[in-house]
Design a protein around this motif. Structure first.
Motif, short mmCIF file in Angstrom:
data_model
loop_
_atom_site.label_atom_id
_atom_site.label_comp_id
_atom_site.label_asym_id
_atom_site.label_seq_id
_atom_site.Cartn_x
_atom_site.Cartn_y
_atom_site.Cartn_z
N MET A 239 53.31 46.44 43.32
CA MET A 239 54.93 45.51 43.71
C MET A 239 54.61 45.03 45.40
SD MET A 239 55.81 43.83 41.16
CE MET A 239 55.84 43.98 38.34
N PRO A 240 55.28 45.96 45.91
CA PRO A 240 55.49 45.68 47.11
C PRO A 240 54.52 44.78 48.09
CG PRO A 240 56.06 48.02 46.68
CD PRO A 240 54.78 47.86 45.78
N LEU A 241 52.92 45.58 47.57
CA LEU A 241 51.59 44.68 47.98
C LEU A 241 51.77 42.40 47.70
CD1 LEU A 241 49.26 47.12 47.86
CD2 LEU A 241 50.48 46.63 49.69
N VAL A 242 52.27 42.82 46.64
CA VAL A 242 52.70 41.51 45.78
C VAL A 242 53.50 40.66 46.72
CG1 VAL A 242 52.94 40.28 44.28
CG2 VAL A 242 51.10 41.98 44.05
N ASN A 243 55.58 41.48 46.97
CA ASN A 243 56.10 41.12 46.79
C ASN A 243 57.01 41.92 47.19
OD1 ASN A 243 58.59 38.91 48.72
ND2 ASN A 243 59.07 39.39 46.58
N ALA A 245 54.84 42.04 50.82
CA ALA A 245 53.84 41.66 52.18
C ALA A 245 53.56 40.67 51.42
CB ALA A 245 52.76 42.92 51.26
N ARG A 246 52.95 40.38 53.09
CA ARG A 246 52.17 38.59 53.08
C ARG A 246 51.26 38.26 53.41
NH1 ARG A 246 54.28 38.38 58.65
NH2 ARG A 246 52.91 40.36 59.14
N ALA A 247 49.76 39.57 52.98
CA ALA A 247 48.88 39.28 52.86
C ALA A 247 48.58 39.16 51.35
CB ALA A 247 47.63 40.10 53.24
N GLU A 248 47.59 37.80 50.88
CA GLU A 248 47.89 37.65 49.61
C GLU A 248 46.11 38.22 48.33
OE1 GLU A 248 48.04 33.06 48.86
OE2 GLU A 248 49.57 33.44 49.60
N ASP A 249 46.09 39.35 48.95
CA ASP A 249 44.47 39.79 48.64
C ASP A 249 45.19 41.85 48.88
OD1 ASP A 249 41.90 37.89 48.48
OD2 ASP A 249 43.97 37.21 50.20
N THR A 250 44.79 42.31 47.50
CA THR A 250 45.16 43.26 47.78
C THR A 250 43.50 44.17 47.02
OG1 THR A 250 47.72 43.90 47.61
CG2 THR A 250 45.90 45.29 46.52
N LEU A 251 43.36 44.74 48.14
CA LEU A 251 41.91 46.03 47.78
C LEU A 251 42.41 47.47 46.78
CD1 LEU A 251 39.16 46.70 47.09
CD2 LEU A 251 39.00 47.70 49.69
N LEU A 252 42.17 47.54 45.69
CA LEU A 252 42.65 48.79 45.02
C LEU A 252 41.66 49.72 44.89
CD1 LEU A 252 44.45 50.77 42.87
CD2 LEU A 252 43.41 50.05 41.48
N ILE A 253 41.93 51.05 45.55
CA ILE A 253 40.63 52.24 46.05
C ILE A 253 41.14 53.13 44.50
CG2 ILE A 253 39.51 53.63 46.95
CD1 ILE A 253 39.87 52.49 49.41
N ILE A 290 52.44 42.71 36.66
CA ILE A 290 52.59 41.36 37.49
C ILE A 290 51.23 40.76 36.72
CG2 ILE A 290 50.78 41.24 39.68
CD1 ILE A 290 51.25 44.14 40.48
N ALA A 291 50.54 40.95 35.63
CA ALA A 291 50.47 39.51 35.21
C ALA A 291 51.23 38.67 34.15
CB ALA A 291 49.19 41.08 33.72
N LEU A 292 53.15 40.33 33.43
CA LEU A 292 53.27 38.68 32.45
C LEU A 292 54.00 38.00 33.32
CD1 LEU A 292 55.25 38.55 30.84
CD2 LEU A 292 56.41 40.09 31.47
N MET A 293 54.24 38.45 35.02
CA MET A 293 55.02 37.18 35.79
C MET A 293 53.79 35.92 36.78
SD MET A 293 58.36 38.43 36.39
CE MET A 293 59.00 38.62 38.44
N ALA A 294 52.45 36.85 36.51
CA ALA A 294 51.85 35.91 36.74
C ALA A 294 52.31 34.30 35.55
CB ALA A 294 50.28 36.07 36.70
N SER A 295 51.36 35.29 34.29
CA SER A 295 52.04 34.38 33.12
C SER A 295 52.59 33.21 33.21
CB SER A 295 51.46 35.19 31.91
OG SER A 295 51.95 35.83 31.69
N ARG A 296 53.89 33.46 33.53
CA ARG A 296 55.08 32.88 33.56
C ARG A 296 55.31 31.87 34.86
NH1 ARG A 296 59.93 37.14 31.08
NH2 ARG A 296 58.58 37.29 29.28
N ALA A 299 55.57 32.82 41.78
CA ALA A 299 55.58 33.04 42.57
C ALA A 299 56.20 34.13 43.93
CB ALA A 299 55.14 31.76 43.83
N PRO A 300 55.51 34.79 43.96
CA PRO A 300 53.57 34.50 44.21
C PRO A 300 52.98 35.89 43.90
CG PRO A 300 54.85 36.88 45.43
CD PRO A 300 55.92 36.23 44.77
N PHE A 301 52.88 36.11 42.36
CA PHE A 301 53.03 36.91 41.27
C PHE A 301 51.26 35.96 41.22
CE2 PHE A 301 56.57 38.42 42.09
CZ PHE A 301 56.47 40.50 41.40
N LEU A 302 51.20 34.74 40.38
CA LEU A 302 50.47 34.12 40.39
C LEU A 302 49.24 33.73 41.19
CD1 LEU A 302 49.14 31.62 37.81
CD2 LEU A 302 50.68 30.31 39.82
#
Length: 366
Positions: A239-243, A245-253, A290-296, A299-302
């Protein structure tokens, strides 16, 4: 040299219009001071902002070391924010501290010194061997130890080989002032609530708290509260990486497999299966949110783009309990696997950063 000659021929800078003077002065300053081309001209590299989300997994975090090692070589990447839990928190802090002190080279050096040091300090055979009187108990299995002995009994001095390594490698005072954003997860031992330490709150104790397995270590006190491993509540925080944080790309390892090949039947397999469920559950919950927020259309989740490097082809085949045994042979192999995985990921997805997602996390995790 060309600009200097041009200025001499035209005359003094004072005779030039201000706009032209600024242009000429700007041309004399390369925008990037990295390697030069054969012709001697500075080569410009367009930076692509990327967040990193580093899952915990004990000694399996050496895979993340290898992946980060390769990513840090990529001059086109700029790390905006890093989240991590347990071993992921350790890797996150080492990268951030290294970037602050000496750029990518500094981050790579700190990662190498930590992981080689952790294997050396545990005698190269395993973390449990470094704890007094546990060699025979190790043969009976780690889960058995946790059922009958509390950390205050078998580890009364709260021995932790990470403590001095991190103290020597990380300038926490400086890190709190500068560097990429940090989000480090820990679990409140009394309430079970999630605590996210930000960069301004980061400390040696906060990192140790994030990696404090309650079966091995006494809870770590930070600001009057006691904490256990963050993997129980966020592994890693997304969640903090979506908001904010300013970058709109996140790489999960990802380190922990989502499931096994079959239903476990022996004691070790059941314990490993339960660990997979427990330590992946918080990540699945955040991905669902995050998927729920994007479906609704929130922003910035979408618009956030996710990417994934999956370590589980390398980690799934390792024996149960290997997360607690950082022997150098296993660490070296995982590092090589991590580097190769990052190399493969970059080869296919380097240009996607800033343009499109390359991983459908809900499809993978949910």
């Amino acid at each position: 040299m060309f600009i200097e000659l041009a200025l001499q021929r035209i005359g003094t800078r004072r005779r030039l219009p201000r706009r032209i003077r600024r242009l000429l002065i700007g041309l004399r300053r390369p925008a990037w001071s990295g390697p030069r081309t054969l012709g001697g001209a500075p080569r410009r590299v367009e930076k692509r902002a990327l967040n990193l989300a580093l899952q915990g997994g004990g000694a399996h975090g050496a895979f993340t070391w290898g992946a980060l090692d390769r990513l840090l070589e990529e001059r086109s990447l700029a790390f905006e924010a890093i989240s991590g839990t347990s071993a992921g928190a350790v890797n996150a802090v080492l990268v951030a501290a290294g970037l602050v002190e000496n750029g990518s080279a500094g981050a790579m050096e700190k990662l190498a010194r930590f992981w080689s040091g952790i294997a050396r300090n545990t005698g190269g055979d395993g973390f449990l061997d470094a704890l007094p009187g546990l060699h025979k108990l190790q043969q009976a299995g780690f889960d058995l130890i946790g059922k009958f002995l509390a950390p205050a009994q078998f580890n009364p001095l709260d021995f932790n080989p990470m403590r001095e390594l991190l103290r020597s490698l990380v300038d926490f005072d400086r890190l709190r002032r500068e560097g990429p954003a940090l989000f480090i997860a820990a679990t409140d031992a009394a309430t079970g609530r999630k605590r996210i330490f930000t960069r301004g709150e980061i400390s040696l104790e906060a990192v140790l708290a994030s990696a404090c397995l309650p079966q091995l270590h006494q809870p770590v006190e930070v600001d009057g509260r006691h904490y256990w491993d963050g993997g129980y509540v966020a592994n890693p925080p997304l969640m903090p990486l979506v908001n904010p944080a300013r970058a709109e790309d996140t790489l999960l390892i990802q380190l922990i497999p989502l499931g096994g090949q079959s239903v476990p039947t022996d004691h070790a397999g059941i314990g490993e299966g339960l660990n997979r469920i427990i330590f992946n559950a918080p990540l699945r919950q955040e991905i669902a949110a995050i998927a729920l927020m994007a479906s609704r259309k929130v922003a910035p989740f979408l618009r956030h783009r996710f990417h994934l490097i999956d370590a589980t082809p390398a980690t799934a085949a390792l024996p149960a309990g290997s997360r607690l045994m950082p022997d150098w042979r296993t660490i070296s192999k995982l590092r090589q696997d991590g580097r190769q995985a990052a190399e493969d990921w970059l080869a296919h997805n380097r240009l996607a950063i800033g343009q499109r997602a390359t991983a459908d996390l809900p499809a993978v995790f949910l």
